[in-house]
Design a protein around this motif. Structure first.
Motif, PDB file in Angstrom:
ATOM      1  N   MET A 275       0.885  -1.124  -0.086  1.00 42.68           N
ATOM      2  CA  MET A 275       0.070  -0.086  -0.149  1.00 42.68           C
ATOM      3  C   MET A 275       0.860   1.409  -0.010  1.00 42.68           C
ATOM      4  O   MET A 275       1.863   1.344   0.423  1.00 42.68           O
ATOM      5  CB  MET A 275      -0.974  -0.095   1.220  1.00 42.68           C
ATOM      6  CG  MET A 275      -2.076  -1.073   1.076  1.00 42.68           C
ATOM      7  SD  MET A 275      -3.092  -0.997   2.554  1.00 42.68           S
ATOM      8  CE  MET A 275      -3.932  -2.556   2.019  1.00 42.68           C
ATOM      9  N   LYS A 276       0.151   2.283  -0.496  1.00 37.99           N
ATOM     10  CA  LYS A 276       0.851   3.755  -0.566  1.00 37.99           C
ATOM     11  C   LYS A 276      -0.027   4.628   0.074  1.00 37.99           C
ATOM     12  O   LYS A 276       0.381   5.151   1.184  1.00 37.99           O
ATOM     13  CB  LYS A 276       1.230   4.038  -1.791  1.00 37.99           C
ATOM     14  CG  LYS A 276       2.636   3.781  -2.360  1.00 37.99           C
ATOM     15  CD  LYS A 276       3.639   4.652  -2.159  1.00 37.99           C
ATOM     16  CE  LYS A 276       5.152   4.314  -2.699  1.00 37.99           C
ATOM     17  NZ  LYS A 276       5.833   3.244  -1.875  1.00 37.99           N
ATOM     18  N   CYS A 277      -1.197   5.073  -0.727  1.00 34.68           N
ATOM     19  CA  CYS A 277      -2.070   5.890  -0.098  1.00 34.68           C
ATOM     20  C   CYS A 277      -2.848   5.714   0.947  1.00 34.68           C
ATOM     21  O   CYS A 277      -3.215   6.334   1.692  1.00 34.68           O
ATOM     22  CB  CYS A 277      -2.782   6.736  -1.318  1.00 34.68           C
ATOM     23  SG  CYS A 277      -4.140   5.715  -1.933  1.00 34.68           S
ATOM     24  N   ALA A 278      -3.398   4.312   0.819  1.00 34.61           N
ATOM     25  CA  ALA A 278      -4.420   3.693   1.648  1.00 34.61           C
ATOM     26  C   ALA A 278      -5.704   4.484   1.496  1.00 34.61           C
ATOM     27  O   ALA A 278      -6.621   4.313   2.537  1.00 34.61           O
ATOM     28  CB  ALA A 278      -3.972   3.795   3.312  1.00 34.61           C
TER      29      ALA A 278
ATOM     30  N   GLY B 130      -7.581   4.716  -1.523  1.00 39.20           N
ATOM     31  CA  GLY B 130      -8.197   4.213  -2.790  1.00 39.20           C
ATOM     32  C   GLY B 130      -7.707   5.042  -3.801  1.00 39.20           C
ATOM     33  O   GLY B 130      -8.623   5.190  -4.773  1.00 39.20           O
TER      34      GLY B 130
ATOM     35  N   CYS C 106      -4.121   5.591  -5.343  1.00 36.51           N
ATOM     36  CA  CYS C 106      -2.855   5.231  -6.148  1.00 36.51           C
ATOM     37  C   CYS C 106      -2.960   4.066  -6.876  1.00 36.51           C
ATOM     38  O   CYS C 106      -2.225   3.855  -7.857  1.00 36.51           O
ATOM     39  CB  CYS C 106      -1.941   5.304  -5.160  1.00 36.51           C
ATOM     40  SG  CYS C 106      -1.571   3.931  -4.011  1.00 36.51           S
ATOM     41  N   GLY C 107      -3.841   3.057  -6.487  1.00 39.55           N
ATOM     42  CA  GLY C 107      -3.840   1.791  -7.071  1.00 39.55           C
ATOM     43  C   GLY C 107      -2.844   0.829  -6.672  1.00 39.55           C
ATOM     44  O   GLY C 107      -2.700  -0.089  -7.309  1.00 39.55           O
ATOM     45  N   HIS C 108      -1.857   1.134  -5.871  1.00 38.32           N
ATOM     46  CA  HIS C 108      -0.920   0.323  -5.279  1.00 38.32           C
ATOM     47  C   HIS C 108      -1.241  -1.063  -4.794  1.00 38.32           C
ATOM     48  O   HIS C 108      -0.915  -2.218  -4.923  1.00 38.32           O
ATOM     49  CB  HIS C 108       0.084   0.967  -4.140  1.00 38.32           C
ATOM     50  CG  HIS C 108       1.268   1.269  -4.616  1.00 38.32           C
ATOM     51  ND1 HIS C 108       1.353   2.195  -5.269  1.00 38.32           N
ATOM     52  CD2 HIS C 108       2.608   0.705  -4.409  1.00 38.32           C
ATOM     53  CE1 HIS C 108       3.154   2.543  -5.869  1.00 38.32           C
ATOM     54  NE2 HIS C 108       3.612   1.518  -5.225  1.00 38.32           N
TER      55      HIS C 108
ATOM     56  N   PHE D  87      -9.527  -2.021  -4.503  1.00 37.48           N
ATOM     57  CA  PHE D  87      -8.277  -1.618  -3.720  1.00 37.48           C
ATOM     58  C   PHE D  87      -8.364  -2.328  -2.417  1.00 37.48           C
ATOM     59  O   PHE D  87      -9.442  -1.814  -1.722  1.00 37.48           O
ATOM     60  CB  PHE D  87      -8.479  -0.076  -3.852  1.00 37.48           C
ATOM     61  CG  PHE D  87      -8.306   0.372  -5.270  1.00 37.48           C
ATOM     62  CD1 PHE D  87      -7.507  -0.331  -6.207  1.00 37.48           C
ATOM     63  CD2 PHE D  87      -8.547   1.731  -5.520  1.00 37.48           C
ATOM     64  CE1 PHE D  87      -7.351   0.320  -7.559  1.00 37.48           C
ATOM     65  CE2 PHE D  87      -8.263   2.473  -6.821  1.00 37.48           C
ATOM     66  CZ  PHE D  87      -7.634   1.710  -7.787  1.00 37.48           C
TER      67      PHE D  87
ATOM     68  N   CYS E 249      -6.936  -1.468   0.252  1.00 36.68           N
ATOM     69  CA  CYS E 249      -6.975  -0.675   1.415  1.00 36.68           C
ATOM     70  C   CYS E 249      -8.631   0.097   1.602  1.00 36.68           C
ATOM     71  O   CYS E 249      -8.741   0.336   2.487  1.00 36.68           O
ATOM     72  CB  CYS E 249      -6.192   0.740   0.744  1.00 36.68           C
ATOM     73  SG  CYS E 249      -6.601   1.687  -0.541  1.00 36.68           S
TER      74      CYS E 249
HETATM   75  S1  FES Z   1      -2.813   2.184  -1.381  1.00 37.26           S
HETATM   76 FE1  FES Z   1      -3.526   3.519  -2.846  1.00 37.26          FE
HETATM   77  S2  FES Z   1      -5.410   2.734  -3.632  1.00 37.26           S
HETATM   78 FE2  FES Z   1      -4.777   1.383  -2.069  1.00 37.26          FE
END
Ligand code: FES
Ligand code: FAD
Lengths: 151, 273
Positions: free
Chosen positions: B235-238, B240, B242-244, B251, B253
């Motif tokens: 995860m990056k943004c958490a 919803g 960034c799509g990580h 997503f 997260c």
């Molecule tokens: S961590 Fe960025 S969309 Fe889920």
């Protein structure tokens, strides 16, 4: 005497659906046994002429001399080497606690299974089921899942 | 919740060493109470190192503290093992879906945890015990690789001593001084006594373990829509964006990490057990 054994065997899920006649037949090859904590009652390489249905306590199955590969508790069958030549144990079985079990005489069972194949299949099915479950557990354990990432 | 992009600095109040590679950190939130639902996670920022998703492992009824249990595996989490009281972490959250505490009411609840997976489930266990009368049987099955890798050992002993909870702890590899069961968690699950057709199963641990757990639960008669599992993805943004953490159409997260199994079962269908 055999009466009591039948009831004890019936109490274990693996045998709870066996017919009365088959149960009686099976109980004819059975006796009650007890082991003290620490007692090694099966030794790798020795003649495998018995099987144990654990009723109480915990048995450690020791595969490579020291490590306990798995434990057996109430309801578990220990040992199916009496079914297959060369009839030798592949592990040590050690009572980790005081253990009560039902010992099944391998030669007696083999003779009954061979003379009555329907009964033999009923018994073999149950041993096979235990072997199948043990294999599943071994597969999961071999993956050593807790080592790496969760995904 | 504050601005979801901006970490809030929080001070470490207590550090408990659980195992050689895992610590439990209690952060002080008395100045600004922290509310979350069992199963949710935070993004935990170690200044100068980076940010990682970590589940909340404390009591949801204790807003004055925030608890995380962290296994040191890499450049961000390993230095966290050396934190001491007074150190500061940046926290964003809480994020994600929660364990089904409401859906589970009135049923037998079977909690199956493996390794570090007990941490995300602990808030659920706290909830079950704090609201004991709302649930029928409660069974906790916990598997670890070896006895010295078990989390929350004192608490496991305490729970085991209760009359209203069944606790079964098992290890994959026994040691000389271990007299408990040796075997995988699915073996313990198969032995557990509960009403499969009126049970809720929640599981967290390595993904392979969870697949085996679900397989066993279904074999025992638990419907797939009564099983929940917590999934992990990077995860990056958490939030919803960034799509990580994308997993199929989801997503994780947002739609996860806790999923009802019937919603995700098809994603595992092609993988053989
Ligand atoms: S961590 Fe960025 S969309 Fe889920
Ligand atoms: C929703 C969610 C909740 C999580 N909750 C927790 C938690 O409560 N406690 C916790 O300790 N971790 C938790 N994690 C996992 C945690 O986020 C990762 O371990 C962390 O991101 C690793 O970061 P790193 O930079 O230190 O190491 P990385 O550089 O990301 O990884 C270093 C090495 O460790 C391996 N690795 C990565 N993750 C793990 C892992 N989980 N276990 C073992 N090896 C791993 C990688 O493959 C890599 O080889 C959670 C993850 C998610 C998605």
């Amino acid at each position: 005497m055999t009466e009591g054994l039948e009831a004890l065997i019936r109490r274990q899920p693996l045998f709870d659906d066996l017919s009365e006649a088959d149960l009686k037949h099976l109980a004819g090859c059975a006796r009650n046994v007890k082991f003290d904590a620490g007692e090694i009652f099966v030794r790798h390489g020795e003649e495998a002429d018995r099987s144990f249905l654990v009723r109480a306590g915990r048995v450690g199955l020791v595969v490579h001399g020291r490590d306990i590969a798995e434990t057996a508790e109430e309801g578990d069958l220990v040992g199916w080497s009496w079914l297959f030549p060369p009839y030798r144990w592949h592990f040590d079985a050690k009572a980790l606690t005081a253990v009560r079990a039902i010992e099944l005489d391998g030669a007696c069972l083999r003779a009954k299974c061979e003379s009555d194949p329907r009964f033999g299949f009923e018994i073999a099915k149950r041993f096979l089921y235990q072997a199948h479950r043990r294999l599943e557990h071994t597969r999961l354990r071999a993956m050593d899942v807790y080592k790496g990432p969760l995904t | 919740m504050n601005d979801p992009w901006v970490p809030t600095p929080m001070t470490v109040r207590e550090v408990v060493r659980e195992t050689a590679d895992t610590v439990t950190l209690t952060l002080d939130t008395s100045a600004s109470p922290f509310a979350f639902a069992p199963g949710q996670f935070n993004m935990v920022y170690l200044f100068g190192q980076g940010e990682v998703p970590i589940s909340i492992s404390g009591h949801a009824d204790r807003p004055d503290e925030l608890v995380h249990t962290i296994r040191g595996v890499g450049p961000v989490t390993r230095p966290m093992l050396d934190l001491v009281p007074g150190d500061v972490l940046g926290i964003r959250g809480p994020f994600g879906t929660a364990w089904p505490v409401e859906e589970a009411r009135g049923t037998d609840v079977i909690v199956v945890a493996g390794g570090i997976g007990l941490a995300p489930l602990r808030p659920m266990i706290y909830h079950l015990l704090a609201n004991r009368r709302d649930y029928a049987r409660i069974v906790l099955i916990y598997g670890a690789r070896q006895p010295d890798q078990m989390l929350f050992v004192d608490e496991l002993h305490h729970w085991r001593g209760r009359f209203d909870l069944t606790v079964e702890v098992t290890v994959d590899q026994g040691t000389e001084d271990w007299f408990g069961p040796v075997g995988v968690v699915t073996r313990s699950l198969a032995r557990a006594r509960f009403d499969a057709d009126d049970a809720t199963v929640v599981t967290c641990g390595p993904e392979v373990m969870m697949r085996f757990v679900v397989h066993e639960a279904v074999r025992m008669g638990v419907p797939q829509d009564r099983i929940w599992a917590s999934m992990e993805r990077n995860m990056k943004c958490a939030i919803g964006l960034c799509g990580h953490c994308q997993w199929g159409p989801d997503f994780v997260c947002k739609q996860g990490p806790v999923y009802r199994w019937d919603h995700i079962a098809h994603r595992f269908a092609e993988k053989e057990l």
